[in-house]
Design a protein around this motif. Sequence first.
Motif, PDB file in Angstrom:
ATOM      1  N   TRP A  97       0.834  -1.118   0.069  1.00 43.91           N
ATOM      2  CA  TRP A  97      -0.080   0.054  -0.226  1.00 43.91           C
ATOM      3  C   TRP A  97       0.848   1.222   0.091  1.00 43.91           C
ATOM      4  O   TRP A  97       0.372   2.348  -0.704  1.00 43.91           O
ATOM      5  N   LEU A 141       1.599   1.873  -3.546  1.00 43.95           N
ATOM      6  CA  LEU A 141       0.677   2.543  -4.383  1.00 43.95           C
ATOM      7  C   LEU A 141       0.387   3.664  -3.947  1.00 43.95           C
ATOM      8  O   LEU A 141       0.079   4.751  -4.869  1.00 43.95           O
ATOM      9  N   VAL A 142       0.443   4.401  -2.610  1.00 48.47           N
ATOM     10  CA  VAL A 142       0.556   5.755  -2.331  1.00 48.47           C
ATOM     11  C   VAL A 142       1.568   6.522  -3.223  1.00 48.47           C
ATOM     12  O   VAL A 142       1.498   7.495  -3.595  1.00 48.47           O
ATOM     13  N   PHE A 158       1.036   6.899  -6.687  1.00 47.88           N
ATOM     14  CA  PHE A 158      -0.264   8.050  -6.971  1.00 47.88           C
ATOM     15  C   PHE A 158       0.424   9.479  -6.969  1.00 47.88           C
ATOM     16  O   PHE A 158       0.155  10.081  -7.855  1.00 47.88           O
ATOM     17  N   SER A 162       2.644  10.328  -9.902  1.00 46.90           N
ATOM     18  CA  SER A 162       1.867  10.536 -11.108  1.00 46.90           C
ATOM     19  C   SER A 162       1.235  12.084 -11.158  1.00 46.90           C
ATOM     20  O   SER A 162       1.479  12.737 -12.089  1.00 46.90           O
ATOM     21  N   LEU A 197      -5.019  -2.579 -10.844  1.00 50.72           N
ATOM     22  CA  LEU A 197      -4.934  -1.477  -9.582  1.00 50.72           C
ATOM     23  C   LEU A 197      -3.753  -0.242  -9.796  1.00 50.72           C
ATOM     24  O   LEU A 197      -4.053   1.046  -9.680  1.00 50.72           O
ATOM     25  N   SER A 198      -2.474  -0.925  -9.934  1.00 48.54           N
ATOM     26  CA  SER A 198      -1.462   0.172 -10.314  1.00 48.54           C
ATOM     27  C   SER A 198      -1.712   0.608 -11.436  1.00 48.54           C
ATOM     28  O   SER A 198      -1.235   2.170 -11.415  1.00 48.54           O
ATOM     29  N   THR A 241      -4.431   1.849 -12.624  1.00 43.86           N
ATOM     30  CA  THR A 241      -5.526   2.812 -12.398  1.00 43.86           C
ATOM     31  C   THR A 241      -5.147   3.993 -11.651  1.00 43.86           C
ATOM     32  O   THR A 241      -5.426   5.079 -11.787  1.00 43.86           O
ATOM     33  N   VAL A 242      -4.259   3.728 -10.439  1.00 47.93           N
ATOM     34  CA  VAL A 242      -3.619   4.664  -9.652  1.00 47.93           C
ATOM     35  C   VAL A 242      -3.034   5.635 -10.269  1.00 47.93           C
ATOM     36  O   VAL A 242      -3.053   6.995 -10.283  1.00 47.93           O
ATOM     37  N   ALA A 243      -2.047   5.006 -11.328  1.00 46.38           N
ATOM     38  CA  ALA A 243      -1.356   5.933 -12.108  1.00 46.38           C
ATOM     39  C   ALA A 243      -2.114   7.042 -13.038  1.00 46.38           C
ATOM     40  O   ALA A 243      -1.950   8.270 -13.197  1.00 46.38           O
ATOM     41  N   VAL A 290      -5.412   7.587 -12.617  1.00 50.63           N
ATOM     42  CA  VAL A 290      -6.144   8.922 -11.745  1.00 50.63           C
ATOM     43  C   VAL A 290      -5.122  10.040 -11.270  1.00 50.63           C
ATOM     44  O   VAL A 290      -5.522  11.005 -11.302  1.00 50.63           O
ATOM     45  N   GLY A 291      -3.930   9.561 -10.828  1.00 48.58           N
ATOM     46  CA  GLY A 291      -3.138  10.725 -10.481  1.00 48.58           C
ATOM     47  C   GLY A 291      -2.819  11.815 -11.832  1.00 48.58           C
ATOM     48  O   GLY A 291      -2.794  12.826 -11.581  1.00 48.58           O
TER      49      GLY A 291
END
Length: 620
Positions: free
Chosen positions: A417, A420-421, A424, A427, A498-499, A501-503, A505-506
């Motif tokens: 996690w 992932l933070v 984020f 990005s 997930l990774s 999507t995080v990129a 979204v950022g």
Amino acid sequence: MNLLYLTFVFPLVGFLLLSTIRSRLTENLAAVIGVGSMGLAALTALYVGIDFLSIEGQGAYRQVLWTWMQVGDFAPAFGLHLDGLSLTMLGVVTGVGFLIHLFASWYMRGEKGYERFFSYMNLFVASMLLLVLGDNLLLLYLGWEGVGLCSYLLIGFYYHDRANGAAAIKAFTVTRVGDVLMAIGLFIIYHQLGTLDIQEILVRAPEVWKTGDMAVTLATLMLLGGAVGKSAQLPLQTWLADAMAGPTPVSALIHAATMVTAGVYLIARTHVLFMMAPEVLQLVGAIGAVTLVLAGFSAMVQTDIKRILAYSTMSQIGYMFLALGAGAWSAAVFHLMTHAFFKALLFLSSGAVIIACHHEQNIFKMGGLWKKIPFVYACFLVGGGALAALPFLTVGFYSKDEILWDEFGTQHFELFWAGLVGAFFTSIYTFRLIFIVFHGKENTHAHALKGVSYWLPLGVLLVLSTAVGAMIHPPLDGVLPALNITPNEEAKHYVEMLSGTVALVGIGIAAFLFLGERKLATAVAQSPLGRLLSRLWMSGWGFDWVYDKLFVKPYLFLVRINRNDIIDQGIGLIPRFARWSHDGVSVTESGRLRWYAASMVLGAVMVLAALIYLSSNFKG
């Protein structure tokens, strides 16, 4: 493979030539020597690598050049060790290093000290090659100290500015703290195992120590201290952002091909020791997790284009420590290699932007540059996409995804996690930089850029920063242990999605905040909380302030107390007493015969009295 030694000899010869006859060299000839020596080193590394990989089942190759020194049974060799790990580092240092040198021949043109610059750069690469090829920890330490010296010389290259000199001294001093800890670790290892040969250490350690022994825990803690110093991880990370005082090619070399990767290499090379100290290995992962998050916040508010990239390096090295802490050795080295590609691309591209904008580095004084320098814009999009791990298109996605999957597969969920933070925020700040610099209103008139030594290195690194670069995978089988993760395609696909999507979204948030008039971002930044956080993050979380209060101010206080050197004054009493005694005795040399006669009589009386006293006591 017997030509392996030439990989560091070529840049070393380049350094010697440039440092001894540089006053008689033209810029063109200096560039030929500086860049040419690196080109020869890269070609030699390519030949050696092909030869090494062509031998089926080849585990490692050792080349002993001579016995370095001999003190009793201690006789370390000046020897080189080539395996999949050192071959990967060899390729990164010589390949990316050559491209940086080539770009520097264009970037530094017309600068005072052009020849001196390339002499330092060549020595920097030669030192790094000794570090990664040394077959014993003593030779590795020689290269370790060499890159520290060269970083000082290159960060303070523009020494006429006192701030640059202060940044160089800071980098040298902070990394020295880690170097001392590492030296203590070497002492412990030699005392306990009787050798500094790396391969012998990896064999003897399990025979002498048990997992969790105090000796191996202390040794690995000291090695970790050295690693966090060179790789700019908490708590010794404060030097890296200030290191941007050096020329941009220097920043690219430090961040992409040398220096900051040394700590990652050290831990990977001595992985057996760290596996025997599980608490220290957990600490490695924790340091990486905290560093990547804190550096991400700091990068969000920086205004200097190079400092943003500096904090991103700190964060990406944190990813590598994150992987090392979970035992994902191959993933860490893979990300080290891919990071070299896209970080070199980003730093060299930032150098091109700085040149185009007449040496302006404040991103808010730029804007609208995509029209003037579209090729550099494309480089930033690809390099920034790789840094942000843009799904499937960029090399950074594949290496970062491998780290996240290894964290998830080994059930290190807290590290997963944190990764992932960090992704984020990466990005957001990466595309904040791109949108502000290349879009919006033009605030600085930029001029077009030309020259093959400008676009060729950028072009090669651009290709390597795409998915093409992910096809180059480090040959680490049999060198570093593989993780025992149960295959689960569904879970792996989940992590990828997930990774990715995080990129995305950022990037979307960055576009919302920093494209157009940026009213919301400005309002947040000017709010009381925004100003407070901006000040805190801009200063790198205040670590310099804390260290100033804890170490610098007390030291200066002691200096003021001891301004007259109390100890020296105490020792000075001895010659003062001798002088006073001499002055007292010299008074008797008056030249008066009566005084001399009286002194002789008085002396004789004292001698007779002493004899009578002693004889009476003897008889009694």
